[in-house]
Design a protein around this motif. Structure first.
Motif, short mmCIF file in Angstrom:
data_model
loop_
_atom_site.label_atom_id
_atom_site.label_comp_id
_atom_site.label_asym_id
_atom_site.label_seq_id
_atom_site.Cartn_x
_atom_site.Cartn_y
_atom_site.Cartn_z
N ARG A 153 -47.78 -9.83 14.93
CA ARG A 153 -47.39 -8.42 15.07
C ARG A 153 -46.05 -8.12 14.41
O ARG A 153 -45.81 -6.99 13.97
CB ARG A 153 -47.34 -8.02 16.55
CG ARG A 153 -48.70 -7.95 17.18
CD ARG A 153 -48.69 -7.40 18.59
NE ARG A 153 -50.03 -7.43 19.15
CZ ARG A 153 -50.96 -6.52 18.91
NH1 ARG A 153 -50.69 -5.50 18.12
NH2 ARG A 153 -52.16 -6.62 19.46
N ARG A 154 -45.20 -9.12 14.32
CA ARG A 154 -43.88 -8.89 13.70
C ARG A 154 -43.93 -9.00 12.18
O ARG A 154 -42.92 -8.76 11.52
CB ARG A 154 -42.88 -9.88 14.28
CG ARG A 154 -43.16 -11.34 13.94
CD ARG A 154 -42.48 -12.30 14.90
NE ARG A 154 -43.19 -12.36 16.16
CZ ARG A 154 -42.84 -13.16 17.18
NH1 ARG A 154 -41.79 -13.94 17.06
NH2 ARG A 154 -43.52 -13.16 18.30
N TRP A 155 -45.12 -9.36 11.64
CA TRP A 155 -45.20 -9.65 10.20
C TRP A 155 -46.18 -8.77 9.43
O TRP A 155 -45.97 -8.52 8.24
CB TRP A 155 -45.63 -11.11 9.99
CG TRP A 155 -44.66 -12.13 10.47
CD1 TRP A 155 -44.66 -12.76 11.67
CD2 TRP A 155 -43.52 -12.64 9.77
NE1 TRP A 155 -43.61 -13.64 11.78
CE2 TRP A 155 -42.88 -13.58 10.61
CE3 TRP A 155 -42.98 -12.40 8.51
CZ2 TRP A 155 -41.75 -14.28 10.24
CZ3 TRP A 155 -41.84 -13.10 8.13
CH2 TRP A 155 -41.24 -14.02 8.98
N ASP A 202 -44.36 -17.27 20.17
CA ASP A 202 -43.08 -17.66 19.59
C ASP A 202 -43.14 -19.08 19.03
O ASP A 202 -42.62 -19.36 17.93
CB ASP A 202 -41.97 -17.57 20.64
CG ASP A 202 -41.59 -16.14 20.98
OD1 ASP A 202 -41.91 -15.23 20.17
OD2 ASP A 202 -40.99 -15.91 22.04
N ASP A 245 -45.25 -19.07 15.84
CA ASP A 245 -44.56 -18.44 14.72
C ASP A 245 -43.48 -19.36 14.15
O ASP A 245 -43.37 -19.52 12.93
CB ASP A 245 -43.94 -17.11 15.17
CG ASP A 245 -43.48 -16.27 14.00
OD1 ASP A 245 -44.31 -15.89 13.16
OD2 ASP A 245 -42.26 -16.01 13.92
#
Length: 599
Positions: free
Chosen positions: A510-512, A239, A242
């Motif tokens: 992973r979120r992108w 976090d 990012d």
């Protein structure tokens, strides 16, 4: 972004000489060329206008202080607001405008307030007249310098070829430089291929006055993260990373000229490209590949990442038949020999970016070195043998010590023995000493060593020179101070988790980016030379013609009969090790030939 140069001390340097220095770097600053001369000093600048285009002409002057600057300061707006509140007035919106007011206010410590990449030269005449050179914490922007024979004058320039235009340039090659190159894939600084020329190491301040030279190096302090549950964890680290990268990319995409991203198809560039595309809809992305069917082709992964992010994707295709002429062109822009095969691809990629109308390109460099992305880091960190460092150093070499023992001439081996032995052995021993000191975890020691000793000279020098060869500024999000400070604050157990290398980057991405990009095996962005150096291919013919020529310049140091045997082996049974040896020698011989030098 610019190219800078100058001198300080002794008699004036002829203005025609200064113009020759500037012309040698015109490719890196085609938009404006200026030089300020005085009785005993001069500061010059070739400008690539990216920020504050209408008001960014150099040198900058404030009272008895004069400054030239190469790079970008991404927090210049916040610094400008701080200085304006303190009463300083600004005319334009160029990032360089803040440098001298900050220097006046904070002295040499002003560089600690700069977030970006830079090489800065300041002539300060307020008390004892002096020249000061500064560079950024990671060494992203190059700066070379030398003293005159009498020690009274210091000359500097962003590129060695420009520095060599000064009339007193000491052009004697370091007799150990070939071994340093082959043992390290590049000539690690602060020494250079020339015996009496040096380069600025990362985070360095140089002061020169009245013939006295001092150099200090300031490490980047780690961050002090706030951990939600009181102790470091992978989710929290991801976090933090990012959020930090999103903040940095927002600033790095701020330019007065078109900006694009380079997407290799790997994790790091796909991740930063995806964030950038969210900030700037319709952002252009670029990938380079080779015509034909070759190993390690990543174009499909780059295309997938581009579709997922919504970038306007540009696929650059190189024809291997054109490589001989391309080799000659890109080696002329390498200030020192560098064995990275994908330098050729990098040069051609930035050329295509320039031709497409872009002046700024974001790259994914640096994540592997900060967060432990290479298998060699992990293998060495887990190797408890007494000789772990010998095998590890071979992974950082263009040619390992055992091969060099056979490759070097007896005279050159004797010279090396009289001067401390092979570069690979000496650096391996130094790394082992650092690990045994116990100051940091072994993995973190390996990473910090790479960041300070190898990475600036092997990777960052070629990124800088090969991008600026085409008037393109390469911006590197992972090397911003906030990201590096965070990486230095993370314990090594969070960087490699089980079999997952650079775990915080993988988790944050992973979120992108598509799962297929994150979970696929890591492969290097490189030129498949083992397949390309074989009979019938253009590189095979080039290597044979170059290395086996009777007048080869390397022949006093390298046994040509051994090279002939290696070329025969590669012709009959192409392999990765033999191909890398031949490629590394091709880069050396081509570099020497381009400069008409014989070691």
């Amino acid at each position: 972004m610019c190219r800078i140069y100058g001198h300080f001390g002794a008699e004036p340097v002829d203005r025609d000489v200064l113009h020759a220095v500037a012309r040698a770097m015109h490719h890196g600053g085609p938009d404006d060329q200026t030089v300020h001369t005085a009785a005993t000093w001069a500061l010059g600048n070739n400008r690539l206008a990216v920020q504050g285009i209408d008001h960014g002409r150099q040198p900058f002057v404030l009272g008895d202080m004069t400054c030239v600057f190469n790079g970008e300061i991404y927090n210049h707006r916040a610094l400008r607001a701080e200085l304006a509140a303190a009463g300083h007035a600004f005319e334009g919106d160029c990032d360089g405008d803040v440098l001298l007011p900050l220097y006046e206010r904070y002295g040499d410590a002003f560089v600690s307030r700069l977030e970006g990449m830079f090489a800065i030269a300041v002539v300060d005449r307020r008390t004892e007249p002096c020249l000061k050179l500064f560079n950024d914490h990671a060494g992203m922007k190059s700066l070379y310098y030398h003293l005159s024979a009498d020690g009274r004058r210091l000359c500097f320039a962003s590129e060695l070829q420009a520095l060599s235009r000064f009339p007193d340039f000491p052009d004697t090659l370091d007799p150990l430089a070939i071994d340093r190159y082959l043992g390290g894939r590049a000539v690690w600084g602060p020494d250079t291929v020339y015996a009496k020329v040096r380069t600025m190491a990362p985070g360095t301040t140089l002061r020169f006055a009245d013939g006295r030279l001092t150099v200090t190096r300031t490490p980047l302090p780690p961050a002090e993260p706030h951990w939600p549950d009181g102790r470091p964890g992978l989710d929290a680290a991801a976090d933090l990373l990012d959020g930090t990268l999103r903040h940095e990319l927002t600033r790095m995409l701020d330019a007065d000229v078109p900006v694009c991203v380079i997407t290799s198809g790997g994790l790091d560039s796909s991740y930063t490209s995806a964030i950038a595309a969210r900030i700037v809809p319709g952002l252009a992305s670029f990938n380079v590949a080779y015509r034909g069917d070759w190993p390690a082709d990543e174009r499909q992964f780059a295309a997938e990442a581009a579709r997922h992010s919504g970038t306007r994707h540009h696929q650059v295709l190189l024809d291997p038949a054109d490589f001989p002429s391309l080799v000659d062109r890109f080696v002329r822009h390498l200030d020192q020999p560098n064995n990275a095969p994908h330098s050729l691809s990098t040069f051609a990629l930035f050329e295509a970016i320039h031709q497409a109308g872009f002046k700024v390109a974001l790259t994914g460099d640096g994540a592997d070195e900060l967060f432990g992305g290479y298998a060699r880091f992990v293998k060495a960190a887990r190797d408890d043998s007494a000789t772990w460092h010998r095998g590890y150093q071979d992974t950082m070499a263009a040619i390992g010590t055992s091969t060099l023992e056979r490759l070097y001439t007896p005279a050159h081996r004797a010279h090396l023995a009289a001067n401390g032995g092979f570069f690979g052995d000496r650096t391996g021993d130094e790394l082992d000493r650092r690990v045994r000191s116990g100051k940091l975890d072994k993995l973190e020691t390996l990473l910090r060593y790479d960041q300070s000793e190898r990475f600036p000279y092997y990777i960052l020098r070629r990124v800088d020179h090969l991008s600026m060869a085409h008037s393109v500024e390469a911006r590197i999000p992972f090397l911003q101070p906030s990201v590096m400070r965070l990486a230095h604050a993370l314990p090594a157990v969070l960087k490699v988790v089980g079999d997952t290398v650079k775990a915080p980057v993988s988790e944050a991405a992973r979120r992108w980016v598509p799962r297929s990009v994150i979970d696929r095996p890591k492969q290097p962005f490189t030129l498949p030379i083992a397949a390309m150096i074989r009979p019938g291919e253009a590189l095979h013919e080039l290597i044979g013609d170059t290395l086996l020529a009777p007048g080869a310049r390397y022949r006093d140091h390298v046994r040509q009969d051994v090279v002939r045997d290696l070329f025969r082996m590669q012709s009959e049974n192409p392999g990765a090790h033999t191909a890398e040896v031949l490629w590394s020698l091709l880069m050396l011989e081509t570099w020497l030939s381009a400069r008409n030098l014989t070691p």
